[in-house]
Motif scaffolding. Structure first.
Motif, PDB file in Angstrom:
ATOM      1  N   CYS A  47      56.005 -11.544   1.150  1.00  0.00           N
ATOM      2  CA  CYS A  47      55.633 -12.828   1.768  1.00  0.00           C
ATOM      3  C   CYS A  47      56.444 -13.962   1.146  1.00  0.00           C
ATOM      4  O   CYS A  47      56.405 -14.166  -0.065  1.00  0.00           O
ATOM      5  CB  CYS A  47      54.148 -13.116   1.572  1.00  0.00           C
ATOM      6  N   CYS A  48      57.138 -14.699   1.976  1.00  0.00           N
ATOM      7  CA  CYS A  48      57.916 -15.830   1.496  1.00  0.00           C
ATOM      8  C   CYS A  48      58.008 -16.833   2.653  1.00  0.00           C
ATOM      9  O   CYS A  48      57.174 -17.716   2.770  1.00  0.00           O
ATOM     10  CB  CYS A  48      59.291 -15.360   1.036  1.00  0.00           C
ATOM     11  N   SER A  63      55.236 -18.489   4.961  1.00  0.00           N
ATOM     12  CA  SER A  63      54.456 -17.420   5.585  1.00  0.00           C
ATOM     13  C   SER A  63      52.954 -17.628   5.419  1.00  0.00           C
ATOM     14  O   SER A  63      52.493 -18.017   4.343  1.00  0.00           O
ATOM     15  CB  SER A  63      54.812 -16.072   4.943  1.00  0.00           C
ATOM     16  N   ASP A  64      52.209 -17.339   6.487  1.00  0.00           N
ATOM     17  CA  ASP A  64      50.777 -17.129   6.325  1.00  0.00           C
ATOM     18  C   ASP A  64      50.604 -15.816   5.579  1.00  0.00           C
ATOM     19  O   ASP A  64      51.095 -14.772   6.027  1.00  0.00           O
ATOM     20  CB  ASP A  64      50.089 -17.029   7.696  1.00  0.00           C
ATOM     21  N   SER A  65      49.916 -15.864   4.448  1.00  0.00           N
ATOM     22  CA  SER A  65      49.819 -14.692   3.573  1.00  0.00           C
ATOM     23  C   SER A  65      48.366 -14.489   3.165  1.00  0.00           C
ATOM     24  O   SER A  65      47.708 -15.449   2.749  1.00  0.00           O
ATOM     25  CB  SER A  65      50.663 -14.894   2.307  1.00  0.00           C
ATOM     26  N   HIS A  92      51.367 -10.008   4.768  1.00  0.00           N
ATOM     27  CA  HIS A  92      51.913 -11.020   5.678  1.00  0.00           C
ATOM     28  C   HIS A  92      50.931 -11.149   6.824  1.00  0.00           C
ATOM     29  O   HIS A  92      50.583 -10.165   7.440  1.00  0.00           O
ATOM     30  CB  HIS A  92      53.288 -10.566   6.176  1.00  0.00           C
ATOM     31  N   ASN A 101      53.258  -8.985  12.267  1.00  0.00           N
ATOM     32  CA  ASN A 101      52.351  -8.031  11.632  1.00  0.00           C
ATOM     33  C   ASN A 101      50.985  -8.104  12.309  1.00  0.00           C
ATOM     34  O   ASN A 101      50.486  -9.192  12.611  1.00  0.00           O
ATOM     35  CB  ASN A 101      52.195  -8.354  10.146  1.00  0.00           C
ATOM     36  N   GLU A 161      61.215 -12.054   8.701  1.00  0.00           N
ATOM     37  CA  GLU A 161      60.387 -12.303   7.526  1.00  0.00           C
ATOM     38  C   GLU A 161      61.241 -12.056   6.282  1.00  0.00           C
ATOM     39  O   GLU A 161      61.856 -10.997   6.158  1.00  0.00           O
ATOM     40  CB  GLU A 161      59.157 -11.392   7.519  1.00  0.00           C
ATOM     41  N   CYS A 220      52.909  -6.124  -4.569  1.00  0.00           N
ATOM     42  CA  CYS A 220      52.004  -6.076  -3.416  1.00  0.00           C
ATOM     43  C   CYS A 220      52.066  -4.738  -2.683  1.00  0.00           C
ATOM     44  O   CYS A 220      51.036  -4.201  -2.251  1.00  0.00           O
ATOM     45  CB  CYS A 220      52.337  -7.192  -2.433  1.00  0.00           C
ATOM     46  N   ILE A 250      58.937 -17.213   7.073  1.00  0.00           N
ATOM     47  CA  ILE A 250      59.059 -16.531   8.349  1.00  0.00           C
ATOM     48  C   ILE A 250      59.910 -17.408   9.262  1.00  0.00           C
ATOM     49  O   ILE A 250      59.875 -18.641   9.151  1.00  0.00           O
ATOM     50  CB  ILE A 250      57.661 -16.261   8.964  1.00  0.00           C
ATOM     51  N   LYS A 306      45.649 -10.120  -3.635  1.00  0.00           N
ATOM     52  CA  LYS A 306      45.997  -9.689  -2.283  1.00  0.00           C
ATOM     53  C   LYS A 306      44.729  -9.220  -1.576  1.00  0.00           C
ATOM     54  O   LYS A 306      43.923  -8.487  -2.143  1.00  0.00           O
ATOM     55  CB  LYS A 306      47.023  -8.553  -2.327  1.00  0.00           C
TER      56      LYS A 306
END
Lengths: 535, 153
Positions: A330-331, A184-186, A100, A510, A353, A205, A333, A214
């Motif tokens: 991550c999905c 999310s920014d991932s 994340h 994060n 999140e 992950c 936020i 990743k």
């Protein structure tokens, strides 16, 4: 190696060390990185084997105390309600992180000015913005522009990770309440990117990514840095940083892969061991010039430890969610409660999140710890009520700095080379407690709006000491900070700290993106000041 | 029995008794779709785990012996020869099985037969992965309609 002096010695090959090394490589200086862990091979990752979920309780556990690998150092975290999570390898904790990848907000650098608590940073969002942009390209970040929670010039190179059925249900819940949410920014490649394969939604992950989608720094920065001449020596554990007669750093003493004590000289020493490992190393580097630990004339090395206290609120839904498919951490936020609103009863704020669901082993174990997974005749009914019907969301609460929260050296516990282990002393603040309570209530509210019929809660989440910050803070005044605004130790002008230790405050997201942006900022400033680096 | 070295494997008799205990902890599902933990082969996983946990292994070995003593006293036959209900009652009364519950769950939910029964493909997540539907980003319309939310500094 013992007779050769390198120009720059980096200690730690994780997120910060990798970004810094890559940036500095263009100087063509002699750069060496010592890392106590090894390279993780693709075949080592649990996700390729049937027992993949079980290994979260063994050799791929978050806690070094559970993993107990030779390269791990034990941590006495019995004095904290939040236990330390890390990974020791080339790539560091990015091997196991969720990826994340949010940025800090402009307000996160002006906490004292805006809200009267914590401290302002000596740098601001604008200082780091170009390094966030560069880091997004280097790590291969996916996301979507236009988030109203950020300045409009924030860009990432790849489209967002899939929301999936679960994410869309939660998005509708947020919309029903009129709350903010955003994909999310991932740091996960959603398409082939710079030689890396696209994510295949395997959902492993947090146990590492054999696909290489990743962005752990062993598959992003390090191959490029090594190609440009930087050397990485794995399985080398630094015991202490040494100083010369003038009190300047002149190298390190370390143990190699077989435990033999060795010496490495260096003109510049850069510490990138995270918010626990860095103060441990500095405090263990005592000399006549620094009897209380290296660069510790302020007395602040190891103090002001910040985590992100986490609340985990898990919703139980009547229908199957296919939640085990997709990036596990991550999905979407939500930062509806990010900025300070004094009416809430606490200062600063938090991010929600959305996690996805859990695999079957994790489902059973989470149910067991919640008292909802009986053995015997009723087991299958209980499992069916949870399996693929649960969706977790975490609140990541901003932790305020407090000098009573510390990393010190344990007088008895040591690692396999006899180096003293870190001891954690940490107390949850009233502000954090109030924030967690608020997050639990709001989390249950949005899960209900999304269709959940029941919730399970853990707050604070005990194993969530992933984000380690504040223990060698940056600042202008040598009396109240350990390093200056570009990471140089006030007390030792050829010693730099570039990891989360330097954070004056923690924000409520994060930290890895900001850790790397700071490392790139430090490297850039060093490159611009090579002629008078030690003035 | 406790004089067996901690690292040694269980005997064949102990292994059969352990499988019966695991079946009591996770029995077959009433509709027959899901096997019991013992029948699913979870004893292999548990036995492997016990090799690294000598205290638990000693407890299990003592517990298996005690179960057999109790079975013979109450039912006149060895524990493994008792009926399903009898074994479940004996395990519940003896109590040591509770310590095996987390290890049983971890072992059970990685068995192919179990994964198939709960609707998963019996394979690790890599290298095949999973397909997830494309995003419906029209859901963002109300969020985009709101003004900026960050504080200028």
């Amino acid at each position: 190696m013992s007779s050769e002096s390198v120009d720059v010695l980096i200690i730690g090959a994780g997120a910060a060390g990798a970004a810094f090394a890559w940036s500095m490589a263009e100087t063509r200086m002699n750069i060496l990185c010592l890392e106590q862990g090894g390279w993780v091979k693709t075949d080592d990752y649990p996700g390729l084997r049937a027992d993949w979920e079980a290994r979260q309780f063994g050799d791929f556990a978050f806690s070094p105390n559970v993993r107990g690998r030779r390269e791990d150092y034990p941590i006495n975290d019995g004095g904290s309600p939040i236990q330390i999570s890390n990974f020791n390898a080339v790539g560091g904790s990015t091997i196991l992180y969720a990826a994340h990848f949010p940025r800090f907000h402009p307000s996160d650098f002006r906490v004292r000015t805006l809200d009267g608590v914590g401290d302002d940073w000596p740098i601001d969002y604008a200082t780091l913005a170009p390094w966030y942009d560069l880091n997004a390209r280097m790590m291969g970040v996916s996301g979507l522009t236009g988030d109203p929670m950020y300045p409009p010039d924030k860009r990432v190179p790849l489209p967002p990770v899939p929301l999936g059925k679960l994410g869309e249900m939660l998005a509708r819940g947020f919309n029903a309440l009129g709350w903010h949410w955003w994909p999310s920014d991932s740091a996960i490649t959603t398409a082939e990117y710079e030689g890396r394969a696209a994510c295949i939604n395997a959902g492993t992950c947090l146990l590492g990514c054999p696909q290489g989608a990743k962005a752990s720094s062993d598959v992003t920065y390090w191959p490029l840095a090594i190609r440009k001449g930087v050397r990485v020596e794995a399985h080398c554990r630094v015991r202490e940083i040494t100083v010369d007669e003038r009190g300047m750093a002149d190298g390190v003493i370390y143990y190699d892969a077989v435990g033999t004590e060795r010496r490495q000289r260096a003109h510049v020493v850069v510490v990138a061991c995270n918010g626990v490992g860095t103060p441990r190393l500095l405090l263990n580097s005592r000399s006549k010039h620094f009897p209380d630990g290296l660069a510790n004339r302020s007395g602040l090395v190891g103090k002001r430890l910040m985590f992100h206290p986490y609340a985990l609120v898990t919703g139980i839904f009547p229908e199957r969610l296919e939640g085990y498919k997709g990036p596990s951490g991550c999905c979407i936020i939500s930062q509806e409660f990010y900025e300070t609103d004094r009416a809430r009863g606490f200062l600063r704020g938090y991010s929600f999140e959305m996690l996805r669901g859990f695999g079957p082993v994790s489902t059973a174990m989470i149910g067991l710890s919640a008292g909802r997974m009986p053995h015997g005749a009723d087991h299958h009914r209980a499992f069916d009520q949870l399996w693929d019907r649960n969706a977790g969301m975490v609140a990541i609460c901003e932790d305020l700095p407090d000098e009573r929260n510390t990393v010190t050296l344990d007088p008895e516990l040591g690692d396999s080379d006899g180096v003293p282990a870190p001891r954690i002393t940490y107390r949850l603040s009233e502000n954090s407690r109030a924030m967690l309570d608020h997050a639990v209530a709001r989390g249950a509210e949005v899960l209900a709006a999304s269709g959940a019929t029941d919730t399970m809660v853990q707050a604070p989440l005990p194993f969530a000491g992933w984000h380690l910050m504040g223990t060698a803070r940056m600042g202008i005044d040598p009396a109240t900070s350990v390093v200056n605004e570009w990471g140089r130790a006030h007390d030792v002008k050829n010693l730099f700290v570039i990891d989360g230790s330097v954070f004056p405050t923690s924000a409520g997201v994060n930290p890895t993106n900001t850790i790397q942006a700071v490392a790139l900022h430090v490297a850039d400033t060093m490159k611009k000041n090579l002629a008078n680096l030690f003035d | 029995m406790t004089d067996i070295p901690a690292a040694a494997d269980l005997s064949a008799d102990q292994r059969r008794a352990l499988a019966c205990v695991l079946d009591a902890l996770v029995p077959p599902s009433p509709d027959g779709r899901l096997p019991g933990a013992g029948a699913a082969g979870v004893a292999t996983h548990v036995e492997r785990t016990l090799r690294t946990l000598p205290d638990l292994r000693a407890m299990v070995v003592d517990g298996l012996r005690d179960l057999d003593v109790q079975a013979r006293a109450q039912h006149g036959r060895p524990f493994v020869a008792c009926g399903e209900g009898e074994r479940a009652a004996l395990v519940a009364a003896q109590g040591f099985g509770y310590a095996l519950v987390p290890h049983t769950y971890v072992g059970y939910y990685q068995q192919d037969a179990v994964l198939e029964a709960i609707g998963m493909e019996p394979r690790p997540p890599h290298p095949k992965g999973y397909t997830v539907a494309e995003n419906d980003l029209s859901l963002l319309a109300p969020v985009k309609a709101r003004s900026k939310r960050y504080r200028e500094c």
